[in-house]
Design a protein around this motif. Sequence first.
Motif, PDB file in Angstrom:
ATOM      1  N   LYS A 224     -38.256  54.141   3.055  1.00 59.15           N
ATOM      2  CA  LYS A 224     -38.741  53.191   4.059  1.00 59.15           C
ATOM      3  C   LYS A 224     -37.749  52.062   4.308  1.00 59.15           C
ATOM      4  O   LYS A 224     -36.850  52.176   5.135  1.00 59.15           O
ATOM      5  N   LYS A 225     -37.883  50.980   3.574  1.00 63.30           N
ATOM      6  CA  LYS A 225     -37.001  49.843   3.845  1.00 63.30           C
ATOM      7  C   LYS A 225     -35.570  50.172   3.430  1.00 63.30           C
ATOM      8  O   LYS A 225     -34.619  49.754   4.078  1.00 63.30           O
ATOM      9  N   CYS A 226     -35.427  50.910   2.318  1.00 58.70           N
ATOM     10  CA  CYS A 226     -34.086  51.158   1.773  1.00 58.70           C
ATOM     11  C   CYS A 226     -33.285  52.124   2.652  1.00 58.70           C
ATOM     12  O   CYS A 226     -32.191  51.796   3.098  1.00 58.70           O
ATOM     13  N   GLU A 244     -34.183  49.957  13.559  1.00 58.63           N
ATOM     14  CA  GLU A 244     -34.809  48.647  13.739  1.00 58.63           C
ATOM     15  C   GLU A 244     -36.188  48.545  13.095  1.00 58.63           C
ATOM     16  O   GLU A 244     -36.920  49.525  12.992  1.00 58.63           O
ATOM     17  N   HIS A 245     -36.529  47.299  12.719  1.00 63.47           N
ATOM     18  CA  HIS A 245     -37.837  47.001  12.112  1.00 63.47           C
ATOM     19  C   HIS A 245     -38.838  46.773  13.256  1.00 63.47           C
ATOM     20  O   HIS A 245     -39.255  45.654  13.524  1.00 63.47           O
ATOM     21  N   MET A 246     -39.173  47.867  13.944  1.00 62.72           N
ATOM     22  CA  MET A 246     -39.976  47.761  15.161  1.00 62.72           C
ATOM     23  C   MET A 246     -41.101  48.790  15.192  1.00 62.72           C
ATOM     24  O   MET A 246     -40.896  49.941  14.804  1.00 62.72           O
ATOM     25  N   PRO A 266     -41.631  39.960  12.143  1.00 63.18           N
ATOM     26  CA  PRO A 266     -41.435  39.942  10.690  1.00 63.18           C
ATOM     27  C   PRO A 266     -42.643  40.537   9.963  1.00 63.18           C
ATOM     28  O   PRO A 266     -43.723  40.686  10.557  1.00 63.18           O
ATOM     29  N   SER A 267     -42.471  40.823   8.685  1.00 63.05           N
ATOM     30  CA  SER A 267     -43.540  41.441   7.892  1.00 63.05           C
ATOM     31  C   SER A 267     -44.834  40.643   7.992  1.00 63.05           C
ATOM     32  O   SER A 267     -44.806  39.410   8.011  1.00 63.05           O
ATOM     33  N   ALA A 268     -45.949  41.375   8.029  1.00 67.97           N
ATOM     34  CA  ALA A 268     -47.287  40.765   8.037  1.00 67.97           C
ATOM     35  C   ALA A 268     -47.534  39.834   9.227  1.00 67.97           C
ATOM     36  O   ALA A 268     -48.221  38.830   9.112  1.00 67.97           O
ATOM     37  N   GLY A 270     -48.656  41.357  12.101  1.00 64.56           N
ATOM     38  CA  GLY A 270     -49.567  42.128  12.946  1.00 64.56           C
ATOM     39  C   GLY A 270     -48.927  43.293  13.675  1.00 64.56           C
ATOM     40  O   GLY A 270     -49.422  43.708  14.720  1.00 64.56           O
ATOM     41  N   LYS A 271     -47.850  43.857  13.136  1.00 67.87           N
ATOM     42  CA  LYS A 271     -47.229  45.004  13.817  1.00 67.87           C
ATOM     43  C   LYS A 271     -48.196  46.179  13.879  1.00 67.87           C
ATOM     44  O   LYS A 271     -48.334  46.821  14.912  1.00 67.87           O
ATOM     45  N   THR A 272     -48.876  46.455  12.741  1.00 71.73           N
ATOM     46  CA  THR A 272     -49.787  47.597  12.722  1.00 71.73           C
ATOM     47  C   THR A 272     -50.932  47.353  13.706  1.00 71.73           C
ATOM     48  O   THR A 272     -51.337  48.259  14.445  1.00 71.73           O
ATOM     49  N   ASP A 293     -45.539  52.160  13.471  1.00 75.00           N
ATOM     50  CA  ASP A 293     -46.024  50.788  13.252  1.00 75.00           C
ATOM     51  C   ASP A 293     -45.022  49.905  12.518  1.00 75.00           C
ATOM     52  O   ASP A 293     -45.310  48.741  12.266  1.00 75.00           O
ATOM     53  N   ASP A 294     -43.843  50.451  12.171  1.00 75.70           N
ATOM     54  CA  ASP A 294     -42.942  49.613  11.360  1.00 75.70           C
ATOM     55  C   ASP A 294     -41.461  49.816  11.652  1.00 75.70           C
ATOM     56  O   ASP A 294     -40.703  48.873  11.593  1.00 75.70           O
ATOM     57  N   ILE A 295     -41.067  51.056  11.930  1.00 76.71           N
ATOM     58  CA  ILE A 295     -39.630  51.336  12.040  1.00 76.71           C
ATOM     59  C   ILE A 295     -39.352  52.190  13.277  1.00 76.71           C
ATOM     60  O   ILE A 295     -40.073  53.151  13.550  1.00 76.71           O
TER      61      ILE A 295
END
Length: 603
Positions: A224-226, A244-246, A266-268, A270-272, A293-295
């Motif tokens: 995921k992030k890594c 991208e973190h999108m 940014p994290s938390a 409300g992207k989801t 929902d994140d990447i």
Amino acid sequence: MDNLAPAIHPPSGIGDNQPTHQEVLDWVHEVSMLTKPENIFWCDGSEKENAWLLEQAQAQGVVQKLNEEKLPGSYLHRSNPNDVARVEQFTLICTPTKEEAGPTNNWAEPAETYAKLNEMLKGAMEGRTMFVIPYIMGPPDSPLTKVGFEITDSIYVVLSMRIMTRMGTVAVERLEKSENGEWNRGVHSLLDVNPERRLICHFPQDNAIISVGSGYGGNVLLSKKCLALRIGSYLARQQGWLAEHMLILGVESPEGKKHYVAAAFPSACGKTNFAMLIPPARFEGWKITTIGDDIAWMQIGGDGRLYAVNPENGYFGVVPGTSYKSNPNAMKSIERDTLYTNVALTDDGDVWWEGKDGAPPTHAIDWRGNEWTPESKEKAAHPNSRFAVPMRNNPVLDPDVEKGEGVPISAIIFGGRRSDTMPLVFQAFDWEHGVYAGATMASETTAAATGAVGQVRRDPMAMLPFCGYNMGQYFKHWLKTGPRLKNPPLIFHVNWFRKGADGKFLWPGFGENMRVLKWMIDRCEGRGGANESPIGCVPRPEDLDIEGLKEVSPETMAELLSVKSDEWQKELEGQQKFFDTLGEDLPPEMNAQRDKVAARFGS
Ligand code: OXD
Ligand code: MN
């Protein structure tokens, strides 16, 4: 908790699906000689394997089965209380020079770091099972898709990776067919889950990750992030695409006209929720669908548009605050087949968290495993407790989520959690101005990472914790991408979190964000009015459809859309300070854009 759970011994037909790929075999052999596990379990991602692993994980107390009637196929895991979030201070980018990692990353010299990690990993899996997880990130037939192998001594990681990635034989097959032979090597060991021995290390030049001392998702689900962001962003720059973190969502009008939008928060923030939004009654006939929902991994298509795929196969969402009010589609998604981490357990085997619909239970076991009642001072669920759920559970999953070429992106949205300064929405004048809007993004910190909560920090493109190389070079890569696009997406900035003098949020958010999204779609279609302000095009109150939105008065609307010179003087100073920290790699276009905003304010 799964600290140091002993080895498990599968019956034949499970855990013995060893691939023939020589490089993989050599690497696994090398890691096993170092970590000395009792046995090696080769994962194939099958139902049979998963069922057996779930039995073992229950027997070892790593997961607990939840009420089958209320939450079919769902389990609860409690992490070590010292291990509940990403650890940015122990997240290292190990490039040959410090300059390549840049001033926003923690840099460490690769050879020294390998030596240190090898020391820590010596005998780390003694008496335990070493799992080898083959996985792909991206739809099986996408040119963007990447192969990874993760070695881990945590059964929780195996269960989570099966939800979050396409795992098993599909990866081995893809690697066999691959022309460039590229694959990511990931090694994870819990060690003794000691915060003093916790390190998340990335070696972009080697396409390798080593994570030790943690069991928390963001630190240990190496896909995921890594891989998808830190290593991914490094590969993306080399190979001419964007990692991208999108989130990625589809917006379909009642006439059937569809646009896709990618959004970085940014994290938390409300992207989801945004990715699964349900339009309010006023927007009857409009449909929102989720790609991710994140990447987002994005590449330029043959027609000169930007196309995005979601590399993941599941959602790893923040639980507290999720409710039928905030996100009905997430609630429906997590009714089954869900792996919960650090939520509270009710007496009837259900789960509970702060912000869930209905009254709190009169008694529960909190995320630490302690007795809890509504009178307790402690939270029942950890603020960063999570669900891991397959994306196919999402009732509004986009039908094109598996499309290899991806979906065409009409708009990119940047946003942050800001109590003041940032209007509800503005549109950047052009690509370069949009890159500057993303580069200067800032947000108040949340519980998704360890550290103080509620402080404004710059988080360019929401990538500050996730960019695997020099941030100034990353901006350059963005700047170069625009001119390569014949038909670039429009770029917007939103802020759902502006507060009034009474400290209350001015905008209701959640489904009502559709109103702002609709304005953005109008702009994409050449409609939708706006005022040209010094910071970009801001809708006039009459440009946003707020019919039926009683809680937002005309005064509130004016406040939400206001651009205040005194707040912006401070903002521009904050931007300057941030740019100054980026040193010589900052592209000159960024300061030039900042100066233009200042000049438009007349300062
Ligand atoms: C996440 C994060 O978990 O951004 O997605 O922290
Ligand atoms: Mn995220």
